[in-house]
Design a protein around this motif. Structure first.
Motif, PDB file in Angstrom:
ATOM      1  N   ASP A 426       0.853  -1.190   0.000  1.00  0.00           N
ATOM      2  CA  ASP A 426       0.000   0.000   0.000  1.00  0.00           C
ATOM      3  C   ASP A 426       0.895   1.249   0.000  1.00  0.00           C
ATOM      4  N   TRP A 427       1.392   1.585  -1.186  1.00  0.00           N
ATOM      5  CA  TRP A 427       2.394   2.649  -1.293  1.00  0.00           C
ATOM      6  C   TRP A 427       1.840   4.020  -0.905  1.00  0.00           C
ATOM      7  N   GLU A 428       0.512   4.206  -1.105  1.00  0.00           N
ATOM      8  CA  GLU A 428      -0.105   5.493  -0.715  1.00  0.00           C
ATOM      9  C   GLU A 428       0.048   5.693   0.791  1.00  0.00           C
ATOM     10  N   SER A 429      -0.291   4.637   1.559  1.00  0.00           N
ATOM     11  CA  SER A 429      -0.179   4.741   3.024  1.00  0.00           C
ATOM     12  C   SER A 429       1.278   4.920   3.439  1.00  0.00           C
ATOM     13  N   VAL A 430       2.154   4.187   2.776  1.00  0.00           N
ATOM     14  CA  VAL A 430       3.573   4.289   3.106  1.00  0.00           C
ATOM     15  C   VAL A 430       4.030   5.737   2.923  1.00  0.00           C
ATOM     16  N   TYR A 431       3.620   6.314   1.794  1.00  0.00           N
ATOM     17  CA  TYR A 431       4.039   7.687   1.501  1.00  0.00           C
ATOM     18  C   TYR A 431       3.588   8.650   2.605  1.00  0.00           C
ATOM     19  N   LYS A 432       2.342   8.468   3.034  1.00  0.00           N
ATOM     20  CA  LYS A 432       1.809   9.377   4.066  1.00  0.00           C
ATOM     21  C   LYS A 432       2.602   9.297   5.357  1.00  0.00           C
ATOM     22  N   LYS A 433       3.088   8.103   5.677  1.00  0.00           N
ATOM     23  CA  LYS A 433       3.800   7.918   6.944  1.00  0.00           C
ATOM     24  C   LYS A 433       5.247   8.435   6.907  1.00  0.00           C
ATOM     25  N   MET A 434       5.834   8.485   5.700  1.00  0.00           N
ATOM     26  CA  MET A 434       7.266   8.801   5.620  1.00  0.00           C
ATOM     27  C   MET A 434       7.555  10.289   5.773  1.00  0.00           C
ATOM     28  N   LEU A 435       8.802  10.599   6.152  1.00  0.00           N
ATOM     29  CA  LEU A 435       9.245  11.989   6.141  1.00  0.00           C
ATOM     30  C   LEU A 435       9.391  12.436   4.692  1.00  0.00           C
ATOM     31  N   LYS A 436       9.303  13.722   4.435  1.00  0.00           N
ATOM     32  CA  LYS A 436       9.392  14.227   3.059  1.00  0.00           C
ATOM     33  C   LYS A 436      10.687  15.009   2.880  1.00  0.00           C
ATOM     34  N   PRO A 437      11.337  14.963   1.736  1.00  0.00           N
ATOM     35  CA  PRO A 437      10.984  14.129   0.597  1.00  0.00           C
ATOM     36  C   PRO A 437      11.128  12.640   0.917  1.00  0.00           C
ATOM     37  N   ALA A 438      10.173  11.859   0.389  1.00  0.00           N
ATOM     38  CA  ALA A 438      10.171  10.416   0.649  1.00  0.00           C
ATOM     39  C   ALA A 438      10.921   9.715  -0.491  1.00  0.00           C
ATOM     40  N   PHE A 439      12.061   9.120  -0.134  1.00  0.00           N
ATOM     41  CA  PHE A 439      12.888   8.487  -1.171  1.00  0.00           C
ATOM     42  C   PHE A 439      12.602   6.991  -1.295  1.00  0.00           C
ATOM     43  N   VAL A 440      12.523   6.527  -2.547  1.00  0.00           N
ATOM     44  CA  VAL A 440      12.478   5.078  -2.789  1.00  0.00           C
ATOM     45  C   VAL A 440      13.594   4.745  -3.766  1.00  0.00           C
ATOM     46  N   PHE A 441      14.414   3.745  -3.413  1.00  0.00           N
ATOM     47  CA  PHE A 441      15.495   3.301  -4.287  1.00  0.00           C
ATOM     48  C   PHE A 441      15.182   1.878  -4.711  1.00  0.00           C
ATOM     49  N   ASP A 442      14.832   1.719  -5.974  1.00  0.00           N
ATOM     50  CA  ASP A 442      14.391   0.406  -6.448  1.00  0.00           C
ATOM     51  C   ASP A 442      15.568  -0.327  -7.092  1.00  0.00           C
ATOM     52  N   GLY A 443      16.159  -1.224  -6.316  1.00  0.00           N
ATOM     53  CA  GLY A 443      17.321  -1.985  -6.799  1.00  0.00           C
ATOM     54  C   GLY A 443      16.919  -3.195  -7.619  1.00  0.00           C
ATOM     55  N   ARG A 444      15.604  -3.374  -7.840  1.00  0.00           N
ATOM     56  CA  ARG A 444      15.151  -4.566  -8.574  1.00  0.00           C
ATOM     57  C   ARG A 444      14.214  -4.233  -9.733  1.00  0.00           C
ATOM     58  N   ARG A 445      13.947  -2.925  -9.922  1.00  0.00           N
ATOM     59  CA  ARG A 445      13.116  -2.499 -11.044  1.00  0.00           C
ATOM     60  C   ARG A 445      11.729  -3.160 -11.026  1.00  0.00           C
ATOM     61  N   ILE A 446      11.113  -3.220  -9.837  1.00  0.00           N
ATOM     62  CA  ILE A 446       9.789  -3.847  -9.781  1.00  0.00           C
ATOM     63  C   ILE A 446       8.663  -2.826  -9.684  1.00  0.00           C
ATOM     64  N   LEU A 447       9.005  -1.568  -9.414  1.00  0.00           N
ATOM     65  CA  LEU A 447       7.965  -0.555  -9.246  1.00  0.00           C
ATOM     66  C   LEU A 447       7.819   0.271 -10.526  1.00  0.00           C
ATOM     67  N   ASP A 448       6.632   0.819 -10.693  1.00  0.00           N
ATOM     68  CA  ASP A 448       6.387   1.706 -11.823  1.00  0.00           C
ATOM     69  C   ASP A 448       6.809   3.127 -11.389  1.00  0.00           C
ATOM     70  N   THR A 449       7.930   3.580 -11.922  1.00  0.00           N
ATOM     71  CA  THR A 449       8.494   4.857 -11.470  1.00  0.00           C
ATOM     72  C   THR A 449       7.493   6.005 -11.606  1.00  0.00           C
ATOM     73  N   GLU A 450       6.778   6.013 -12.744  1.00  0.00           N
ATOM     74  CA  GLU A 450       5.828   7.109 -12.962  1.00  0.00           C
ATOM     75  C   GLU A 450       4.734   7.124 -11.902  1.00  0.00           C
ATOM     76  N   GLN A 451       4.198   5.942 -11.620  1.00  0.00           N
ATOM     77  CA  GLN A 451       3.154   5.840 -10.593  1.00  0.00           C
ATOM     78  C   GLN A 451       3.677   6.280  -9.226  1.00  0.00           C
ATOM     79  N   MET A 452       4.886   5.858  -8.904  1.00  0.00           N
ATOM     80  CA  MET A 452       5.471   6.201  -7.608  1.00  0.00           C
ATOM     81  C   MET A 452       5.655   7.715  -7.515  1.00  0.00           C
ATOM     82  N   GLU A 453       6.104   8.314  -8.619  1.00  0.00           N
ATOM     83  CA  GLU A 453       6.301   9.761  -8.599  1.00  0.00           C
ATOM     84  C   GLU A 453       4.967  10.492  -8.519  1.00  0.00           C
TER      85      GLU A 453
END
Ligand code: UDX
Ligand code: UDX
Ligand code: ADP
Length: 464
Positions: A426-453
């Motif tokens: 549930d990336w939406e909830s994760v985003y709300k909980k994190m400090l901003k800017p909220a960084f994600v480093f995808d070392g496996r290329r499993i996320l849709d970068t555009e959606q995450m942004e």
């Protein structure tokens, strides 16, 4: 050599356990005994609750459940199993040497040698001994020498039968092997032994996929197959670095080259680096063997595959640090994944270990989640590096069970294993909980970068 009715396997690990379970399930006419000196491991193979098996592999518990107690047995009685079996598989660990000559490169064969001595001591009748562990070229001849000098007049035929299963897909790989490779002497008894082993596999593998070679070709093929696979990963990873400096996208490049039937689409997934018990160990072995024959250029060529893998892990950590304003000291970072790939609980040589170690050196405060890896294992992996004391490791990290909850007040998330569940977190909830800017480093290329942004994350994806 008499008819094969009983086989045994010394070593109940990631290779021995699943391989023997599949042989037993496919060959109800054979009695298969798997032995190990590690009593705790054997107890877990015998656990009533099949969820307690010592290794996690999709489909494994079904196969074990089908055969165990009928024609598949797990035991610590090594001598008895050797005595009863006409064919003995050796599937013990062959780690890279940590001492003496060849330290850090050559394979440590002490476990193999101990097995050979056990077999030599116990055997009263002729036996076929099958090496199943990954072994450097010419181990079979060492095995033979030990076995032939027992002075008991027992004849041993030594075969090499390397295993090509990949973890996470072991059962499927065993049931539908691309090929089975059997190496042995070209003498009459050698050929007969190869045919006897072949006959076991022919119960479920089409005969044209069972290749017979001499022993050395078989041993070398195993090292070379892994070296080629690892080389593809390092090749694509090296290009991922170039993509990040330009407007190219590694996913698009991999797709474009993979359509070339000479190159093929598999094993072109850029990542934070390959891990697992085999790739690094086998390449180091190949390098060691090449050097020992004076083939410096050959050794240097293959060594580069490992250097690029180290580079890729370091590059990932550097990217995290520079993105977070050149410091991660005191920052809460959530690491998703610890296993060296998805669908396994194996962590040997996992990139996550090295990434975590480097981040702890930078004084980050780590929170770690992996669906199949225990806290104990994670701490053991870090302690084994010896970078700092076990107490310091325990202070630097927390292992958690709920990644969404744990993202509270965190600065960054790094994806280190490609577990499917991370895609649907549930990336939406994760985003709300994190400090901003909220960084994600995808070392496996499993996320849709555009959606995450679009959610609001600052998202770095390896290779783009
Ligand atoms: C290559 C690419 O194949 C082609 O896709 C691209 O458009 C141009 O470059 P080409 O150079 O014409 O084509 O021939 P190719 O068949 O790729 O062979 C190149 C060289 O590699 C030849 O000298 C060939 O003998 C050698 N080769 C190829 C080997 O030594 N072993 C092999 O297994 C394959
Ligand atoms: C490997 C070989 O595939 C297998 O044939 C051999 O018997 C044992 O070694 P394994 O180590 O279990 O199997 O897994 P594999 O799927 O090969 O992956 C090895 C590592 O490479 C993993 O860390 C994986 O994440 C990584 N990898 C693989 C990539 O980073 N990109 C890829 O495209 C493929
Ligand atoms: P792999 O991935 O090659 O299967 P593992 O480390 O998972 O390697 O398994 C190897 C197993 O071999 C271990 O469980 C270890 O206890 C066992 N083993 C090592 N030496 C011996 C020996 N001499 N006799 C019986 N079992 C052994």
């Amino acid at each position: 050599m008499s008819e094969i009715k009983n086989i045994c396997c010394i070593g109940a690990g990631y290779v021995g356990g699943p391989t023997m379970a599949v042989i037993a399930a496919q060959c109800p006419h054979l009695k298969v005994t798997v032995v190990d000196i590690n009593a705790e491991r054997i107890d877990r193979w015998n656990a009533e609750d099949l969820d307690e098996l010592p290794i996690y592999e999709p489909g494994l518990k079904e196969v074990v459940g089908k055969a165990r107690g009928k024609n598949l047995f797990f035991s610590t009685e090594v001598d008895r199993a050797i005595d009863e079996a006409e064919m003995i598989f050796i599937s013990v660990n062959t780690p890279t040497k940590t001492y003496g000559k060849g330290k850090g490169q050559a394979a440590d064969l002490k476990f193999i040698e101990l097995c050979a001595r056990d077999i030599a001591r116990v055997a009263r009748e002729d036996k076929i001994v099958v090496e199943k562990s990954t072994l450097p070229v010419r181990t079979a001849s060492a095995l033979k020498e030990i076995l032939q000098n027992t002075g008991k007049g027992v004849h041993f035929e030594v075969l090499s039968n390397p295993e090509f299963l990949a973890e996470g897909t072991a059962i499927n790989d065993l049931l539908h092997a691309d090929r089975v490779l059997i190496g042995g002497d070209d003498t009459a008894s050698g050929k007969k032994a190869k045919d006897q082993l072949s006959a076991i596999y022919e119960n479920w593998i089409p005969k044209e996929r069972i290749l017979q070679t001499n022993v050395w070709s078989s041993e070398l093929s195993k090292l070379v197959a892994n070296a080629f696979l690892a080389q593809r990963v390092s090749s694509i990873n090296s290009i991922s670095a170039l993509c990040e400096k330009t407007d190219a996208n590694i996913g698009e490049v991999a797709r474009a080259i993979g359509y070339d039937s000479r190159i093929g689409p598999k094993f072109l997934q850029a990542s934070v680096g390959f891990g697992g018990s085999c790739f690094q160990k086998d390449i180091l072995n190949l390098v060691y063997i090449a050097r020992s024959f004076g083939l410096e250029e050959v050794a240097d060529y293959w060594e580069q595959v490992i250097l690029i893998n180290n580079y890729q892990r370091n590059r990932f950590v550097d990217k995290m640090i520079t993105s977070m304003y050149n410091t991660v000291a005191g920052k809460k970072i959530l690491l998703l994944g610890w296993a060296f790939k998805k669908d396994t609980n194996d962590t040997r040589e996992s990139a996550a270990i090295y990434v975590a170690d480097a981040l702890i050196e930078e004084r980050a405060s780590l929170v770690i989640y992996d669906p199949k890896v225990s806290e104990k294992r994670i701490l053991q992996d870090l302690d084994a590096l010896g970078t700092r004391s076990p107490e310091e490791n325990r202070k630097a990290l927390t292992v958690i069970q709920d990644p969404v909850l744990a993202s509270e007040q965190s600065h960054a998330i790094a994806i280190l294993t490609e577990w499917d569940e991370f895609k649907t977190l549930d990336w939406e909830s994760v985003y709300k909980k994190m400090l901003k800017p909220a960084f994600v480093f995808d070392g496996r290329r499993i996320l849709d970068t555009e959606q995450m942004e679009a959610i609001g994350f600052s998202c770095y994806t390896i290779g783009q």
